[in-house]
Design a protein around this motif. Structure first.
Motif, PDB file in Angstrom:
ATOM      1  N   ARG A 121       0.814  -1.203   0.000  1.00 39.02           N
ATOM      2  CA  ARG A 121       0.000   0.000   0.000  1.00 39.02           C
ATOM      3  C   ARG A 121       0.854   1.262   0.000  1.00 39.02           C
ATOM      4  N   LEU A 122       1.899   1.283   0.824  1.00 33.97           N
ATOM      5  CA  LEU A 122       2.765   2.470   0.865  1.00 33.97           C
ATOM      6  C   LEU A 122       3.504   2.651  -0.442  1.00 33.97           C
ATOM      7  N   ARG A 123       3.937   1.538  -1.057  1.00 35.67           N
ATOM      8  CA  ARG A 123       4.640   1.647  -2.339  1.00 35.67           C
ATOM      9  C   ARG A 123       3.710   2.169  -3.428  1.00 35.67           C
ATOM     10  N   ALA A 124       2.464   1.775  -3.372  1.00 34.28           N
ATOM     11  CA  ALA A 124       1.507   2.240  -4.377  1.00 34.28           C
ATOM     12  C   ALA A 124       1.197   3.720  -4.199  1.00 34.28           C
ATOM     13  N   VAL A 125       1.212   4.185  -2.961  1.00 30.51           N
ATOM     14  CA  VAL A 125       0.902   5.596  -2.698  1.00 30.51           C
ATOM     15  C   VAL A 125       2.004   6.517  -3.203  1.00 30.51           C
ATOM     16  N   GLY A 126       3.282   6.080  -3.087  1.00 32.06           N
ATOM     17  CA  GLY A 126       4.399   6.939  -3.504  1.00 32.06           C
ATOM     18  C   GLY A 126       4.539   8.159  -2.611  1.00 32.06           C
ATOM     19  N   ILE A 127       4.697   7.909  -1.326  1.00 26.43           N
ATOM     20  CA  ILE A 127       4.702   9.007  -0.353  1.00 26.43           C
ATOM     21  C   ILE A 127       5.843   9.980  -0.614  1.00 26.43           C
ATOM     22  N   SER A 128       7.028   9.469  -0.944  1.00 29.58           N
ATOM     23  CA  SER A 128       8.188  10.358  -1.082  1.00 29.58           C
ATOM     24  C   SER A 128       8.002  11.376  -2.195  1.00 29.58           C
ATOM     25  N   SER A 129       7.498  10.929  -3.345  1.00 25.00           N
ATOM     26  CA  SER A 129       7.309  11.870  -4.448  1.00 25.00           C
ATOM     27  C   SER A 129       6.240  12.903  -4.106  1.00 25.00           C
ATOM     28  N   ARG A 130       5.166  12.472  -3.466  1.00 29.07           N
ATOM     29  CA  ARG A 130       4.123  13.422  -3.074  1.00 29.07           C
ATOM     30  C   ARG A 130       4.633  14.379  -2.006  1.00 29.07           C
ATOM     31  N   LEU A 131       5.378  13.828  -1.056  1.00 31.21           N
ATOM     32  CA  LEU A 131       5.922  14.678   0.000  1.00 31.21           C
ATOM     33  C   LEU A 131       6.907  15.692  -0.556  1.00 31.21           C
ATOM     34  N   GLY A 132       7.747  15.259  -1.503  1.00 27.94           N
ATOM     35  CA  GLY A 132       8.692  16.181  -2.107  1.00 27.94           C
ATOM     36  C   GLY A 132       8.002  17.324  -2.822  1.00 27.94           C
ATOM     37  N   ALA A 133       6.987  16.990  -3.625  1.00 28.74           N
ATOM     38  CA  ALA A 133       6.244  18.038  -4.333  1.00 28.74           C
ATOM     39  C   ALA A 133       5.532  18.967  -3.355  1.00 28.74           C
ATOM     40  N   TRP A 134       5.039  18.406  -2.275  1.00 25.40           N
ATOM     41  CA  TRP A 134       4.324  19.216  -1.289  1.00 25.40           C
ATOM     42  C   TRP A 134       5.264  20.157  -0.561  1.00 25.40           C
ATOM     43  N   LEU A 135       6.440  19.653  -0.156  1.00 25.04           N
ATOM     44  CA  LEU A 135       7.398  20.487   0.581  1.00 25.04           C
ATOM     45  C   LEU A 135       8.034  21.544  -0.312  1.00 25.04           C
ATOM     46  N   ALA A 136       8.114  21.270  -1.607  1.00 24.71           N
ATOM     47  CA  ALA A 136       8.744  22.244  -2.511  1.00 24.71           C
ATOM     48  C   ALA A 136       7.901  23.502  -2.680  1.00 24.71           C
ATOM     49  N   ASP A 137       6.651  23.459  -2.284  1.00 23.36           N
ATOM     50  CA  ASP A 137       5.787  24.638  -2.340  1.00 23.36           C
ATOM     51  C   ASP A 137       6.126  25.549  -1.153  1.00 23.36           C
ATOM     52  N   PRO A 138       6.514  26.810  -1.417  1.00 21.18           N
ATOM     53  CA  PRO A 138       6.889  27.716  -0.314  1.00 21.18           C
ATOM     54  C   PRO A 138       5.797  27.863   0.747  1.00 21.18           C
ATOM     55  N   ALA A 139       4.544  27.870   0.322  1.00 22.46           N
ATOM     56  CA  ALA A 139       3.457  28.009   1.299  1.00 22.46           C
ATOM     57  C   ALA A 139       3.431  26.822   2.252  1.00 22.46           C
ATOM     58  N   HIS A 140       3.653  25.631   1.726  1.00 21.50           N
ATOM     59  CA  HIS A 140       3.672  24.439   2.575  1.00 21.50           C
ATOM     60  C   HIS A 140       4.892  24.432   3.477  1.00 21.50           C
ATOM     61  N   ALA A 141       6.039  24.876   2.943  1.00 22.54           N
ATOM     62  CA  ALA A 141       7.242  24.958   3.774  1.00 22.54           C
ATOM     63  C   ALA A 141       7.038  25.941   4.923  1.00 22.54           C
ATOM     64  N   ASP A 142       6.370  27.070   4.635  1.00 23.25           N
ATOM     65  CA  ASP A 142       6.066  28.025   5.706  1.00 23.25           C
ATOM     66  C   ASP A 142       5.157  27.391   6.758  1.00 23.25           C
ATOM     67  N   ARG A 143       4.184  26.632   6.310  1.00 20.05           N
ATOM     68  CA  ARG A 143       3.245  26.002   7.244  1.00 20.05           C
ATOM     69  C   ARG A 143       3.965  24.996   8.138  1.00 20.05           C
ATOM     70  N   VAL A 144       4.818  24.151   7.531  1.00 15.91           N
ATOM     71  CA  VAL A 144       5.554  23.157   8.324  1.00 15.91           C
ATOM     72  C   VAL A 144       6.497  23.840   9.307  1.00 15.91           C
TER      73      VAL A 144
END
Length: 441
Positions: free
Chosen positions: A136-159
């Motif tokens: 299930r985790l391999r199918a989700v592809g968490i790392s690629s989604r997380l990378g794209a999410w963190l690369a957004d400045p707004a998300h980085a500010d939130r984290v």
């Protein structure tokens, strides 16, 4: 009629409990229960309708209304049988039909704990296995989604803001006295375990080789010269005071003046002459001392004893303990300031991590493996505790309230079974009656 069909708990159902062994009811649950009651009324009404049709058909049949009345009566009779059978099956899930102690009825209230145990085992075997989690985790592809999410400045500010809040909260919860005790003990224990003489010797040797000590010597010479100029009377007074009592006072004064002038001349020459012999003696002393710190057993032992004495002093322990207060205040201030170096660096690090995870396939694979291993470890190590949470929670629920809760969520669909049983039974009865008439003819 509704009550005669075993729905004798209807009045009790209209009272919505707020909680039962951790099981709560919401306004949405009550709305669903009203929907169930409406469907019960519809299903029961349909049963009464076919019963009325059956009675009229039988009356018509006895009155010579024609062959059609027999077909209608057969269909209505079978419809009643189907409706009653499905009513019994649906009711038996939640309560005893008409309150009779019929075996294998009131299944949910009486088998609640076994159902909870089975549910826990089902979840453990089919959802909390290592292979299922990895797939299930391999199918989700968490790392690629997380990378794209963190690369957004707004998300980085939130984290960054969330991390700052969590850090402030953690520092607020920690008691200064506890942390100070831990820090003091850790520093003391580490200092006791680590011999410092060789390290000091190596550092001193490098300082002397690079000439780094000469500025210190210059400073000492300047301060010594200034002190002698300012406190000449004190120096001469000390020399005169140490003279024998039988010497004349003017002789003592002359000797004091001479000693003072020689000291001042020596310090002045040492200050102004970089290659003064005394400076060379200082260099040789420091070089020899650095070598002794590294290789001489007695010197190293004396340094260790001095270290232990210094660390054991209350003033030093207080200084070590108070360092935490300064560090804590500095971290809290940095966490609260949106433009602090700490938060800016954390934000930049998150953005950099996001960009790297988007572009670096090896990094994504490593993150995915780490997440998979962590998740598998959690579910395999604590699977029994997780499934026990399900079984224990279900076991803590009140049986009657659990039955009502489940009925509120699935009872409306179950009432369609009664309706379908009525319709299907009527059609089946009609088909059977028709076939029997044809075969009998």
């Amino acid at each position: 009629m509704e009550r005669s069909l075993g729905d004798d708990a209807e009045a009790a159902e209209r009272v919505m409990p707020t909680a039962a062994g951790g099981l709560t009811y919401s306004a949405a649950d009550e709305e669903k229960r009203r929907g169930v009651r409406r469907m019960k009324t519809l299903a029961t009404g349909l049963l009464l309708l076919v019963a009325l049709v059956y009675a009229l058909a039988k009356w018509g049949q006895s009155s010579g209304a024609g062959a059609w009345s027999g077909y209608v009566a057969a269909a209505a009779e079978a419809g009643m049988v189907g409706a009653l059978a499905d009513w019994f099956a649906v009711t038996a899930l939640f309560r005893r039909p008409m309150g009779l102690p019929i075996p294998h009825t009131a299944i949910i209230p009486t088998k609640k704990d076994q159902l909870g145990q089975s549910l826990g085992e089902f979840v453990g075997e089919n959802f909390l296995s290592g292979d299922v989690v990895r797939v299930r985790l391999r199918a989700v592809g968490i790392s690629s989604r997380l990378g794209a999410w963190l690369a957004d400045p707004a998300h980085a500010d939130r984290v960054t803001a969330e991390l700052a809040t969590a850090l402030r909260g953690a520092l607020t919860v920690l008691r200064d006295s506890d942390v100070q005790a831990v820090v003091g003990e850790a520093i003391t224990r580490r200092a006791d375990a680590q011999e410092i003489a060789p390290g000091i010797g190596t550092m001193l040797e490098k300082i002397v080789a690079d000439g780094g000590h000469r500025r210190v010597v210059d400073l000492v010479c300047v301060r010594a010269h200034d002190w002698l100029v300012t406190h000449g009377d004190s120096v001469m007074g000390a020399v005169t005071g140490g003279a024998p009592g039988w010497t004349p006072r003017f002789v003592d004064r002359k000797v004091g003046e001479r000693v003072y002038k020689e000291l001042l001349r020596f310090v002045t020459e040492m200050r102004d002459m970089p290659d003064h012999p005394a400076r060379g003696a200082v260099d040789r002393f420091l070089s020899d001392f650095a070598a002794d710190l590294q290789s001489d057993t007695d010197t190293r032992a004396r340094v260790e004893r001095l270290k232990s004495e210094v660390l054991g002093r209350g003033e030093v322990q207080d200084l070590i303990a108070s360092a935490w207060s300064s560090v804590r205040a500095m971290i809290v201030a940095a966490a609260e300031d949106e433009r602090s170096e700490l938060r800016l660096r954390v934000r930049a690090g998150l953005l950099s991590l996001g960009e790297r995870m988007k572009a670096d396939e090896k990094l994504r694979a490593k993150v995915d493996r780490w997440l998979e291993d962590a998740a598998v470890y959690v579910v395999t190590t604590y699977r029994d505790e997780i499934t026990a949470l399900i079984t224990d929670t279900v076991a803590s629920w009140d049986a009657d309230h659990t039955s009502r809760k489940i009925e509120a969520h699935i009872g409306r669909d179950l009432q369609f079974i009664r309706i379908n049983g009525t319709v299907v039974g009527a059609l089946a009865g009609l088909c059977i009656y028709t076939a029997s008439r044809l075969l009998g003819a």
